[in-house]
Design an enzyme around this catalytic site. Structure first.
Site, PDB file in Angstrom:
ATOM      1  N   LYS A  11       0.752  -1.075  -0.133  1.00  0.00           N
ATOM      2  CA  LYS A  11       0.152  -0.127   0.110  1.00  0.00           C
ATOM      3  C   LYS A  11       0.964   1.102  -0.111  1.00  0.00           C
ATOM      4  O   LYS A  11       2.025   1.169   0.201  1.00  0.00           O
ATOM      5  CB  LYS A  11      -1.008   0.000   1.203  1.00  0.00           C
ATOM      6  CG  LYS A  11      -2.049  -1.149   1.164  1.00  0.00           C
ATOM      7  CD  LYS A  11      -3.127  -1.090   2.498  1.00  0.00           C
ATOM      8  CE  LYS A  11      -4.124  -2.255   2.428  1.00  0.00           C
ATOM      9  NZ  LYS A  11      -4.755  -2.086   3.385  1.00  0.00           N
ATOM     10  N   PHE A  59     -16.719   5.255   6.451  1.00  0.00           N
ATOM     11  CA  PHE A  59     -15.315   5.334   6.367  1.00  0.00           C
ATOM     12  C   PHE A  59     -14.539   5.128   5.083  1.00  0.00           C
ATOM     13  O   PHE A  59     -13.331   5.216   5.116  1.00  0.00           O
ATOM     14  CB  PHE A  59     -14.480   4.822   7.632  1.00  0.00           C
ATOM     15  CG  PHE A  59     -14.732   3.217   7.758  1.00  0.00           C
ATOM     16  CD1 PHE A  59     -15.707   2.580   8.621  1.00  0.00           C
ATOM     17  CD2 PHE A  59     -13.964   2.181   6.924  1.00  0.00           C
ATOM     18  CE1 PHE A  59     -15.830   1.307   8.514  1.00  0.00           C
ATOM     19  CE2 PHE A  59     -14.497   0.835   6.874  1.00  0.00           C
ATOM     20  CZ  PHE A  59     -15.193   0.444   7.701  1.00  0.00           C
ATOM     21  N   ARG A  87      -1.651 -14.659   4.087  1.00  0.00           N
ATOM     22  CA  ARG A  87      -2.312 -13.852   5.275  1.00  0.00           C
ATOM     23  C   ARG A  87      -1.816 -13.884   6.588  1.00  0.00           C
ATOM     24  O   ARG A  87      -1.700 -13.006   7.412  1.00  0.00           O
ATOM     25  CB  ARG A  87      -3.830 -14.512   5.445  1.00  0.00           C
ATOM     26  CG  ARG A  87      -4.784 -14.366   4.052  1.00  0.00           C
ATOM     27  CD  ARG A  87      -5.203 -12.599   4.066  1.00  0.00           C
ATOM     28  NE  ARG A  87      -6.129 -12.539   4.992  1.00  0.00           N
ATOM     29  CZ  ARG A  87      -7.087 -11.485   5.417  1.00  0.00           C
ATOM     30  NH1 ARG A  87      -6.834 -10.439   4.206  1.00  0.00           N
ATOM     31  NH2 ARG A  87      -8.015 -11.276   6.170  1.00  0.00           N
ATOM     32  N   THR A  93      -5.671  -7.041  10.440  1.00  0.00           N
ATOM     33  CA  THR A  93      -5.919  -5.760   9.885  1.00  0.00           C
ATOM     34  C   THR A  93      -5.283  -4.684  10.806  1.00  0.00           C
ATOM     35  O   THR A  93      -4.753  -3.591   9.944  1.00  0.00           O
ATOM     36  CB  THR A  93      -7.615  -5.501   9.707  1.00  0.00           C
ATOM     37  OG1 THR A  93      -8.197  -6.801   9.179  1.00  0.00           O
ATOM     38  CG2 THR A  93      -7.786  -4.355   9.146  1.00  0.00           C
ATOM     39  N   ARG A 104       2.635  -6.630   9.024  1.00  0.00           N
ATOM     40  CA  ARG A 104       2.053  -5.515   9.904  1.00  0.00           C
ATOM     41  C   ARG A 104       2.308  -5.315  11.116  1.00  0.00           C
ATOM     42  O   ARG A 104       2.604  -4.244  11.814  1.00  0.00           O
ATOM     43  CB  ARG A 104       0.272  -5.515   9.612  1.00  0.00           C
ATOM     44  CG  ARG A 104      -0.212  -5.532   8.368  1.00  0.00           C
ATOM     45  CD  ARG A 104      -1.597  -6.087   8.215  1.00  0.00           C
ATOM     46  NE  ARG A 104      -2.380  -5.593   6.987  1.00  0.00           N
ATOM     47  CZ  ARG A 104      -3.577  -5.956   6.732  1.00  0.00           C
ATOM     48  NH1 ARG A 104      -4.137  -6.816   7.404  1.00  0.00           N
ATOM     49  NH2 ARG A 104      -3.943  -5.597   5.485  1.00  0.00           N
ATOM     50  N   GLU A 132      -9.607 -10.101  -7.577  1.00  0.00           N
ATOM     51  CA  GLU A 132      -8.620  -8.979  -7.172  1.00  0.00           C
ATOM     52  C   GLU A 132      -7.462  -9.059  -8.463  1.00  0.00           C
ATOM     53  O   GLU A 132      -7.141  -8.060  -8.801  1.00  0.00           O
ATOM     54  CB  GLU A 132      -8.011  -9.119  -6.078  1.00  0.00           C
ATOM     55  CG  GLU A 132      -8.981  -8.939  -4.697  1.00  0.00           C
ATOM     56  CD  GLU A 132      -8.575  -9.276  -3.392  1.00  0.00           C
ATOM     57  OE1 GLU A 132      -7.350  -9.636  -3.138  1.00  0.00           O
ATOM     58  OE2 GLU A 132      -9.505  -9.075  -2.552  1.00  0.00           O
TER      59      GLU A 132
HETATM   60  N1  UDP Z   1     -10.033  -0.533   6.946  1.00  0.00           N
HETATM   61  C1  UDP Z   1     -10.470   0.588   7.959  1.00  0.00           C
HETATM   62  N2  UDP Z   1     -11.133   0.741   8.832  1.00  0.00           N
HETATM   63  C2  UDP Z   1     -11.946  -0.470   9.320  1.00  0.00           C
HETATM   64  C3  UDP Z   1     -11.957  -1.585   8.285  1.00  0.00           C
HETATM   65  C4  UDP Z   1     -10.863  -1.688   7.311  1.00  0.00           C
HETATM   66  O1  UDP Z   1      -9.414   1.540   7.487  1.00  0.00           O
HETATM   67  O2  UDP Z   1     -12.679  -0.504  10.281  1.00  0.00           O
HETATM   68  C5  UDP Z   1      -9.103  -0.548   5.943  1.00  0.00           C
HETATM   69  C6  UDP Z   1      -7.960  -1.044   6.109  1.00  0.00           C
HETATM   70  O3  UDP Z   1      -6.816  -0.450   5.384  1.00  0.00           O
HETATM   71  C7  UDP Z   1      -7.687  -2.614   5.816  1.00  0.00           C
HETATM   72  C8  UDP Z   1      -8.801  -2.402   4.535  1.00  0.00           C
HETATM   73  O4  UDP Z   1      -9.586  -1.168   4.770  1.00  0.00           O
HETATM   74  O5  UDP Z   1      -6.903  -3.139   5.565  1.00  0.00           O
HETATM   75  C9  UDP Z   1      -9.539  -3.473   4.134  1.00  0.00           C
HETATM   76  O6  UDP Z   1     -10.507  -3.969   5.256  1.00  0.00           O
HETATM   77  P1  UDP Z   1     -10.352  -5.716   5.567  1.00  0.00           P
HETATM   78  O7  UDP Z   1     -11.660  -5.952   6.761  1.00  0.00           O
HETATM   79  O8  UDP Z   1     -10.518  -6.381   4.271  1.00  0.00           O
HETATM   80  O9  UDP Z   1      -9.115  -5.792   5.997  1.00  0.00           O
HETATM   81  P2  UDP Z   1      -7.973  -6.844   5.584  1.00  0.00           P
HETATM   82  O10 UDP Z   1      -8.373  -8.011   4.726  1.00  0.00           O
HETATM   83  O11 UDP Z   1      -6.986  -5.898   4.856  1.00  0.00           O
HETATM   84  O12 UDP Z   1      -7.012  -7.108   6.905  1.00  0.00           O
HETATM   85 MG    MG Z   2      -9.743  -7.936   3.367  1.00  0.00          MG
END
Ligand code: UDP
Ligand code: MG
Length: 141
Positions: A11, A59, A87, A93, A104, A132
């Site tokens: 990112k 958001f 993953r 996240t 992360r 994707e």
């Molecule tokens: N995100 C955020 N706030 C939230 C949920 C998601 O800013 O409450 C952003 C964050 O950058 C995250 C992306 O949106 O990585 C995609 O969300 P997802 O739940 O798919 O998480 P990931 O698969 O990236 O762990």
């Molecule tokens: Mg995701």
């Protein structure tokens, strides 16, 4: 166990902080195959497709701004059970909850209100990965 492909995005925060090489090195260390790789500036349309499950969240505009704040590196990599492996390598996240040793957990941190800036994206299922990959690498179809 079958070969799978996954889509990884370094990112904008990850690119700005100089972690492109680290992410690629982690894939190579695990001996996954890098099938495609490029620097991309995301368009609003690509992001709305990529985050289709978040597009209607209050958001989402913050996420779209974050993901367009600079170039990203998009990677297609393959290997047996690569989706779950990457993953795990990525971590959860919220970087504050990510274990040291994960991307992360090593390079992310909490930044207060606003989108969660967490260095990388990785696909969460075979269906997501294929969807994707088509968004970021339409030329591979
Ligand atoms: N995100 C955020 N706030 C939230 C949920 C998601 O800013 O409450 C952003 C964050 O950058 C995250 C992306 O949106 O990585 C995609 O969300 P997802 O739940 O798919 O998480 P990931 O698969 O990236 O762990
Ligand atoms: Mg995701």
């Amino acid at each position: 166990m079958t070969e799978e492909r996954t889509l990884i995005l370094v990112k904008p925060d990850g690119v700005a902080a100089g972690h492109i090489g680290d992410v690629i090195a982690r894939l190579e260390r695990r001996r996954f195959t890098i099938d495609a790789l490029k620097l991309v500036q995301a368009t609003p349309d690509q992001l709305a497709q990529h985050y289709h499950q978040l597009v209607n969240e209050a958001f989402y505009p913050g996420i779209a701004r974050y993901m367009q704040s600079g170039p990203m590196v998009a990677i297609v990599a393959s290997g047996v059970t690569i989706i779950d492996s990457v993953r795990l390598m990525t971590g959860p996240t919220d970087p504050a909850a990510a274990a040291p040793g994960t991307i992360r957990g090593d390079w992310g941190r909490a930044w207060g209100p606003g989108p969660i800036q967490n260095v990388v994206h990785s696909s969460d299922s075979v269906a997501s990965a294929e969807r994707e990959i088509a968004i970021w690498f339409p030329e591979l179809r």
